[in-house]
Design a protein around this motif. Structure first.
Motif: not given
Length: 125
Positions: A12-13, A53-55, A63-64, A124-125
């Motif tokens: 995600n980063d 990841v989508e966020d 696009d993801p 929890s996400v």
């Protein structure tokens, strides 16, 4: 063989010092065992699924898959920069990985280890 893996890094980063630390720690063990004459299989890779990841992709307005392609490459580059001696780099979006997971899932379902049911608990996400 002696088998070792880094965590599968969540994309995600970009990588940070913690990713470098765990990669180096695994590399030290892999090199030690190779120097001791043992056969070693050392794996690393990235986990490219999930809400974060989508966020993150949406925040960059891309696009993801494009997002995970870019970020996963930065993890692969980190291993190269650190001269990590891994044997394979696996991405959870790789075709062979998807096929293996689908085979495992089907096997577990067929044997009754995965089933529909109710679950209640904190998440929890």
């Amino acid at each position: 063989p002696f088998q070792i893996t880094t965590p599968i890094y969540y994309v995600n980063d970009k990588p940070h010092v913690g990713h470098a630390y765990t990669s180096i720690a695994c590399d030290v063990l892999a090199r030690f065992h190779r120097l001791s004459g043992r056969s070693v299989f050392f794996q690393s890779g990235t986990d490219e699924h999930g809400q974060k990841v989508e966020d993150s992709a949406k925040a960059r307005q891309i696009d993801p898959q494009q997002f995970v392609d870019e970020v996963s490459e930065s993890f692969r580059n980190l291993l190269d920069i650190l001269n990590i001696s891994h044997d394979v780099f696996v991405r959870t979006t790789d075709t062979h990985h998807k096929a293996a997971v689908q085979f495992l899932w089907k096997t577990l379902v067929d044997k009754g280890f995965i089933y529909l049911g109710n679950y209640e608990g904190w998440y929890s996400v």
